[in-house]
Design an enzyme around this catalytic site. Structure first.
Site, PDB file in Angstrom:
ATOM      1  CD  GLU A 101      -9.274   6.311 -29.044  1.00  0.00           C
ATOM      2  OE1 GLU A 101     -10.042   5.923 -29.937  1.00  0.00           O
ATOM      3  OE2 GLU A 101      -9.653   6.943 -28.042  1.00  0.00           O
ATOM      4  CE  LYS A 135      -9.258  11.765 -23.485  1.00  0.00           C
ATOM      5  NZ  LYS A 135      -8.527  10.686 -22.828  1.00  0.00           N
TER       6      LYS A 135
END
Ligand code: ADP
Ligand code: ASP
Ligand code: MG
Length: 814
Positions: free
Chosen positions: A666, A681
């Site tokens: 990221e 997730k």
């Protein structure tokens, strides 16, 4: 004898009038021909506007008059380069009469229906004069006859009723004697028995032609207009509409009655009795086949022949407990409307008899309301019934076809197509003859409804998907590239027409209702408007296109906040942004509920494992009744990359830097290294497995040092990585000593989830996981020992874009 009618556009320009003249010249070589002509396109409206201005003492009526005058003078001179001054003078005299009439309206500031008819009659009088003189100037044997001398009506101004007895005698009498080869008749206008000017209703030139055709019992009536026939739907609103080859009289009447303006509804009646076929032809394309309307219409495979719409409808509802079981309410209601000369377009009554609902022209709503409330004054005061309820800004869309009655499921398909597109149906009517099924909807939804129905009944083969993309970075660019590349494949093989209607990044946004040209989309951004999230949503809502899909390719909280609004507007959401699904359980649930309520998909396959079919597989397991007992997974492409590259020969800081440089982390690598991304997730997977968890319920054993965790900025974080290199080397050494590899693992077991770094022994499926790959193992009741395994690249622009693409196609196949 042939009767041809030419509409406003056909006589609206020099070019078109020249077309008309050449069509008439050809016809007249074989036999006598009668041409009924409309006013020059738009003139009737302009005359009415001028009249209204004059009536309201607005001197702008003079400008309106000047415009009308110059349009006609220009047409005459353009058509006749060697213009005879006498003819110009006559036209000017007629225009002067028009001016006097308008001056009179201005003086007394009154425009009665009677004066209005006198005013609009100038439209046809002027056009017929210009056309007849232009034909004579070309040496053709043409003569203008004023149809007011032939067509006789009652004094019902603006929509007079024909006295057929006198009219037919007049027409037969005149044409039996007529010697000229071509007769030009002004359409629409007539005279009452006492000699006042009347008209046959807006669009009435078609009717004039039908009256003449029937009186003379000709072989066929031709209506020449600006489109190549009666279309499957209004071609101005439905691009895919096409001309209908053949229609029965009833079908043509239903379509025109329900708004297919190409034919004025009363036109069919006079010719129907005599079995005279009507041909609709295009003046601008004389060779096109057009539409034939006759008793022996060809029965096509599709039972639905056309879809039409009438806008500006008001719905009146009369209701009350006092109506149940008591006869006479509807009789009184309809009598009241009949007295007011208000035309009822649609009626529905529920079998409970508790209410009657009628559709009328919105312009007449107030008059109707007053009359009905007065007629039922007594019952209203006794609270037996409520004052009439009036709803406006509605439209009727109607399916028409003689054969609909012998086919099941048509209304089911109709309402499911409307429902899928979130079009609210206010009332429904279906005649017992089943030639017509009508639905009353909001005006603003008409275009969408017509297109959705057209797609459903006439283009079953292609489904249009209209996509709006927010976030045009690496993944966005790849997605656009893939869509462009696959466009024709999808159309040919899956019958999906995928179009991108809007695109935005954080600075700018571009739109094209017909689909953005993907060969040069980037350059369109140079001149684009400033983007804002609400503005983007508003445009998507305003376009109101069927099968709309919003695609979020950002990592933005604000964009995720918009999903609910998109879903509420029946715009599907496809996201790789996982913020919404990983936020509180309530928010996740709210979006799932909205998706259900509005029957609008919300898909986010790329939230876990990029393009890998992880969420879809899990959904299928759950839906098919399997019980997922445990999930073991490596879900971070970035952490996998980092721990695959980190060793006693390469320091941790440089490894993380490299991962970030190569685009595997990221923008803020702490989100990956802290385990938050993996926790989100596994949280999403747990929720898909029907487990009510929140992020704080997930056990997260960090492998970072306290200094790493407390860093204030990204730079600061990298500093602490250098300082704590020994800590990371220890982790590596410990694993190596046990012949293990370090993997960041997510686990879900018995309703609990955790994430953390683990030492994985040789032989374990995670051990040899390469590069940025992900792996998920589902242990379920049906896969108890050997888990169902999904493995492959779990990060990267290409695979993420293809995951988004797959979600979009999934919506297309729905
Ligand atoms: P004219 O002036 O020739 O009488 P109109 O404007 O009255 O022409 O009618 C033609 C128009 O009718 C077309 O241009 C089209 O916009 C509209 N229309 C609405 N529904 C249909 C339909 N189903 N098929 C063809 N035309 C339609
Ligand atoms: N000129 C009239 C109208 O615009 C009649 C017609 O064109 O048919 O309504
Ligand atoms: Mg017309």
């Amino acid at each position: 004898m042939n009767v041809l009618k030419f509409g406003g556009t056909s006589v609206g320009s020099t070019n078109n009038i020249n077309n008309v003249i050449s069509i008439l010249e050809t016809y007249s070589k074989k036999q006598q021909v009668i041409a009924v002509v409309s006013a020059v396109g738009g003139i009737t409206d302009k005359l009415l506007k001028a009249g209204e201005l004059a009536q309201s003492k607005d001197e702008a009526y003079l400008n309106a008059f000047e415009e009308i005058k110059s349009i006609h003078l220009k047409l005459l001179s353009d058509l006749n380069p060697k213009l005879d001054q006498k003819i110009k003078n006559t036209l000017e005299d007629k225009l002067a009469n028009l001016k006097s009439l308008l001056d009179g309206i201005f003086l007394i500031n009154e425009l009665s229906p009677k004066t209005s008819d006198k005013l609009v009659s100038f439209g046809e009088l002027l056009s017929s004069y210009i056309i007849a003189e232009s034909m004579k100037a070309r040496g053709l044997d043409a003569l203008r006859k004023n149809s007011q001398d032939l067509i006789v009506t009652n004094s019902n101004f603006t929509r007079a009723e024909v006295n057929y007895e006198i009219t037919n005698t007049n027409i037969v009498g005149y044409f039996t004697e007529a010697k000229q080869q071509i007769t030009i008749l002004p359409g629409f206008i007539s005279k009452s028995q006492s000699g006042e000017i009347t008209t046959l209703g807006r669009g009435g030139s078609d009717f004039t032609a039908a009256i003449v055709a029937a009186a003379l019992n000709v072989e066929r009536l031709e209506i020449w207009t600006d489109v190549s026939g009666m279309f499957t739907a209004n071609p101005k609103l439905v691009k895919q509409a096409y001309p209908i080859e053949s229609l029965s009289y009833q079908e043509a009447m239903e379509l025109s009655h329900f708004g297919a303006k190409v034919l004025y509804p009363p036109t069919v009646q006079p010719v129907l009795d005599l079995n005279i076929p009507i041909h609709i032809k295009n003046t601008l394309e004389p060779n096109a086949a057009g539409t034939k309307i006759s008793a022996d219409a060809v029965v096509k495979v599709s039972p639905v022949k056309g879809i039409s719409n009438i806008d500006q409808i008001a719905l009146l509802t009369l209701q009350g407990n006092g109506m149940v079981g008591i006869p006479g309410f509807s009789k009184r209601l309809f009598e009241t409307l009949a007295q007011e000369k208000i035309n009822v377009i649609l009626i529905t009554q529920a079998s409970s008899e508790h209410s009657i609902c009628i559709g009328i022209d919105q312009k007449e709503a107030i008059r109707a309301q007053q009359a009905i409330d007065l007629a039922f004054e007594n019952e209203i005061s006794l609270h037996k019934i409520d004052p009439i309820i009036v709803e406006i800004d509605l439209s009727i869309v109607a399916l028409v076809g003689d054969q609909m009655k012998s086919h099941q499921g048509i209304s089911g398909k109709m309402f499911s197509a409307l429902g899928k597109n979130n079009i609210n149906v206010r009332a429904i009517a279906q005649g017992a003859s089943e030639k017509n099924i009508s639905a009353v909807i909001n005006n603003k939804d008409v275009k969408k409804a017509l297109n959705a129905l057209h797609e459903q009944f006439f283009e079953v083969k292609t489904k249009q998907l209209n996509v709006y993309i927010t976030g045009i970075g690496n993944v966005g660019e790849k997605l656009i590239e893939q869509i462009e590349q696959q466009h024709s494949f999808l159309k040919k093989n899956l019958q999906i027409d995928l179009r991108i209607i809007g695109m935005s990044n954080s600075r700018k946004m571009i739109f094209n209702e017909k689909g953005i040209d993907l060969s040069n989309w980037a350059s369109q951004f140079h001149y684009a408007e400033k983007s804002d999230l609400k503005g983007f949503l508003k445009r998507a809502v305003d376009f109101n296109l069927r099968n709309s899909i919003f695609v979020d390719i950002t990592a933005s909280e604000e964009v995720a906040d918009m999903y609910a609004e998109y879903l509420k507007n029946s715009i599907a959401v496809v996201a790789c942004n996982k913020i919404a699904c990983a936020d509180t359980y309530d928010r996740y649930k709210q979006l799932q509920d909205l998706s259900l309520k509005y029957n609008t998909p919300f898909l986010y396959e790329t939230n876990v494992g990029a393009g890998l079919p992880i969420i879809n597989t899990l959904k299928n397991l759950v839906a098919s009744g399997d019980k997922v007992t445990s999930i073991q997974a490596v879900l971070s492409g970035s952490l996998n990359f980092i721990f695959n590259n980190f060793s006693d020969r390469k320091n941790f800081h440089d490894t993380v830097k490299q991962a970030q440089y190569e685009g595997y982390t990221e923008p803020d690598p702490r989100i990956d290294l802290s385990g938050i991304d993996v926790a989100r997730k596994v949280l999403i997977l747990a929720r898909e497995n029907r487990t009510n968890l929140n992020l704080e319920d997930i056990e997260n054993e960090s492998f970072l040092t306290e200094a790493n965790r407390n860093s204030k900025s990204i730079d600061d974080f990298y500093e602490t990585l250098i300082e704590d290199e020994a800590h990371f080397q220890n982790l590596y050494a410990s694993a190596k000593a046990k012949n293990c590899r370090l993997k960041y693992v997510a686990e879900f077991n018995k309703g609990k989830a955790k994430v953390g770094l683990k030492e994985i022994p040789e032989g374990h499926p995670f051990y040899s996981l390469e590069g940025k790959d992900n792996i998920v193992m589902f242990y379920t009741a049906r896969y108890p020992e050997q888990p169902l395994i999904i493995k492959g690249a779990g990060a990267g622009a290409d695979v993420t874009a293809s995951g988004l693409f797959a979600d979009i196609i999934k919506i297309g196949n729905k």
